[in-house]
Write a protein that holds these residues in place. Sequence first.
Motif, PDB file in Angstrom:
ATOM      1  N   TRP A  80      -4.659  -4.064   3.691  1.00 32.46           N
ATOM      2  CA  TRP A  80      -4.606  -4.154   5.159  1.00 32.46           C
ATOM      3  C   TRP A  80      -3.144  -4.401   5.476  1.00 32.46           C
ATOM      4  CZ3 TRP A  80      -9.609  -3.088   6.088  1.00 32.46           C
ATOM      5  CH2 TRP A  80     -10.499  -3.354   5.042  1.00 32.46           C
ATOM      6  N   SER A  81      -2.389  -3.315   5.521  1.00 32.90           N
ATOM      7  CA  SER A  81      -0.941  -3.424   5.494  1.00 32.90           C
ATOM      8  C   SER A  81      -0.405  -4.117   6.748  1.00 32.90           C
ATOM      9  CB  SER A  81      -0.349  -2.015   5.384  1.00 32.90           C
ATOM     10  OG  SER A  81       1.008  -2.100   5.075  1.00 32.90           O
ATOM     11  N   GLY A  82       0.288  -5.227   6.551  1.00 30.92           N
ATOM     12  CA  GLY A  82       0.847  -5.969   7.674  1.00 30.92           C
ATOM     13  C   GLY A  82      -0.006  -7.160   8.079  1.00 30.92           C
ATOM     14  N   VAL A  83      -1.277  -7.188   7.643  1.00 28.93           N
ATOM     15  CA  VAL A  83      -2.097  -8.373   7.891  1.00 28.93           C
ATOM     16  C   VAL A  83      -1.611  -9.447   6.923  1.00 28.93           C
ATOM     17  CG1 VAL A  83      -4.425  -9.350   7.753  1.00 28.93           C
ATOM     18  CG2 VAL A  83      -4.078  -7.059   8.716  1.00 28.93           C
ATOM     19  N   GLN A  84      -1.300 -10.629   7.457  1.00 27.79           N
ATOM     20  CA  GLN A  84      -0.580 -11.597   6.617  1.00 27.79           C
ATOM     21  C   GLN A  84      -1.459 -12.393   5.678  1.00 27.79           C
ATOM     22  OE1 GLN A  84       2.126 -13.835   9.112  1.00 27.79           O
ATOM     23  NE2 GLN A  84       3.135 -11.953   9.751  1.00 27.79           N
ATOM     24  N   HIS A  85      -2.762 -12.436   5.915  1.00 31.66           N
ATOM     25  CA  HIS A  85      -3.655 -13.165   5.010  1.00 31.66           C
ATOM     26  C   HIS A  85      -3.094 -14.549   4.696  1.00 31.66           C
ATOM     27  CE1 HIS A  85      -5.839  -9.428   4.366  1.00 31.66           C
ATOM     28  NE2 HIS A  85      -4.771  -8.836   3.892  1.00 31.66           N
TER      29      HIS A  85
END
Length: 552
Positions: free
Chosen positions: A83-88
């Motif tokens: 989930w590219s850019g989702v910082q988790h």
Amino acid sequence: MNTVTLASLLCLLAGAATVARAEDPYFYFTWNVTYGTISPLGVPQQGILINGQFPGPNINSTSNNNIVVNVFNHLDEPFLLTWSGVQHRKNSWQDGTLGTNCPILPGQNFTYHFQVKDQIGSYFYYPTTSTHRAAGGFGGLRVNSRLLIPVPYADPEDDYTVLIGDWYSKTHKQLKTFLDSGRSLARPDGVIINGKSGKGPGGDEPVFTMKPGKTYKYRICNVGLKNSLNFRIQGHPMKLVEMEGSHVVQNVYESLDVHVGQCFSVLVTADQEPRDYYMVASTRFTKEVITATRILRYTNGKGPASTVLPKAPEGWAWSLNQFRSFRWNLTASAARPNPQGSYHYGQINITRTIKLVNSASRVGGKLRYAINGVSHVNPTTPLKLAEYFGTADKFFKYDVIPDSPPEQEPKLVTSEPNVGNITFRTFVEIIFENHEKSIQSWHLDGYSFFAVAVEPGRWTPEKRKSYNLLDAVSRHTVQVFPKSWAAIMLTFDNAGMWNLRSELLERRYLGQEMYISVLSPERSLRDEYNLPDNAPLCGSVVGLPLPAPYTI
Ligand SMILES: *[C@@H]1O[C@H](CO)[C@@H](O)[C@H](O)[C@H]1NC(C)=O
Ligand SMILES: *[C@@H]1O[C@H](CO)[C@@H](O)[C@H](O)[C@H]1NC(C)=O
Ligand SMILES: *[C@@H]1O[C@H](CO)[C@@H](O)[C@H](O)[C@H]1NC(C)=O
Ligand SMILES: *[C@@H]1O[C@H](CO)[C@@H](O)[C@H](O)[C@H]1NC(C)=O
Ligand SMILES: *[C@@H]1O[C@H](CO)[C@@H](O)[C@H](O)[C@H]1NC(C)=O
Ligand SMILES: *[C@@H]1O[C@H](CO)[C@@H](O)[C@H](O)[C@H]1NC(C)=O
């Protein structure tokens, strides 16, 4: 999809006087990942579909929502999504890269559970396994602002996701065979916009419609493999409002260079003569320009789009100048009600400088791409799991590359796991130097960074004078032009194992990536979550006793 209105329930139960925090809403998705026939260039070929769709479904969320996606792998190969850019935050367990997760085996499923905590903006997800991204499996992911947070522009009439990318007509397995045999990918066979090039059956169908006089938001992401693309709309300038999670100063552009992995949100007003207009995406910095066109239609429109396409810019300098024009809006609120500019990154002392040089070389006659002379390989036990179970020393060494590579480029490239150890909560400067003749695009998981400079030539400490220390955009991907460098700055305050990769598929697939381990010395749940109960185990940690869990 279900919304659990637990939040409102908890509010009622908690009453006005208590401090109990209502839980943020949950959104549930079940995704079937399958092969299927698609015709992006007008000719049928095998693609990767999610619930029968190519591109995959859009995820529409709001800051702090919990997203639960149960992914069923019906392919014949192991699979993961990122989930590219989702910082988790505290949660690299959900990042979906082979250094953090065991892949979902054919016939198995895995449920991602993540929160889009304190984020807004336009993102996309895509497969990280093998060369799957070349066949599809990608889709848009938007994070809307919460209602109580002011957004620096009026609500648009509608919100459209535009996924652009170069495209190959070979299957992902053929492309993989190519790369495995030590060759690089040739030029693409086409460019697509939301799954089609505009050629072939249905190519003249409108992708989006606009009501006259209304303003629309377009979220444009380059989901391709290799090529930077220029995006433009006939007769319609674009007002840039957001970039990879940050509100920016609202400049107006005739066209935008979107490098691989990047996302921009623009506002477009339907203020032209009512008829069809082309959206255009075309390759940049290539000998032969490959172009895709797709149609926007005015709801009161009559008449076809003009066949005269707006011209693309030429050369690198234009693109560099466009990068320099991007500015963070210091006074806009981001996901929280305080201004973006209240974080004065330019005043923090740098504790470590890491210079990373990308290179391409032949090892045993086969092409490998490397960072500071090391071409990354994933051990069969994901790095994060090996570390969590206390067995890291069996699989990899930390900091195998020096913080600064030797002046002479290393002729000899080693292939081994490339894992950096960065001290929790330190403020670090990373320089990307590109000595090659082609463009590079770097992405870091788990974080946003300040992209303070992209300049031609080689970096030296004196170049810090040219940094934008006031209003550089906080983002997660940065391009580096040929024979150029880029500088980013960030605080490593998100514990986990995070992938730093070239967004160009062949480069990452052939080793141009690394991981950064950020460990909280307290081993506290305040800093990092434990291994989720549903995480599959693989490699050498299967059957090992679970380590003592992190506690408060
Ligand atoms: C996924 O596939 C299963 C069968 O394998 C089917 O029952 C289910 O309806 C599918 N779900 C979606 C959302 O397509
Ligand atoms: C996305 O979510 C927002 C906020 O909940 C909502 O206003 C909007 O209508 C949704 N858009 C779509 C396309 O579902
Ligand atoms: C697989 O899907 C089932 C529901 O069909 C779910 O109960 C289970 O938790 C999922 N497995 C994983 C590892 O998430
Ligand atoms: C920045 O954001 C503020 C606050 O929302 C807004 O009033 C202003 O117009 C924006 N500035 C620019 C230059 O876009
Ligand atoms: C940053 O470094 C300077 C010079 O070494 C020092 O005077 C200053 O106190 C430091 N600032 C912080 C916030 O640590
Ligand atoms: C990683 O860095 C931290 C802080 O500098 C240090 O305490 C730790 O020993 C390092 N870990 C390894 C495995 O090198």
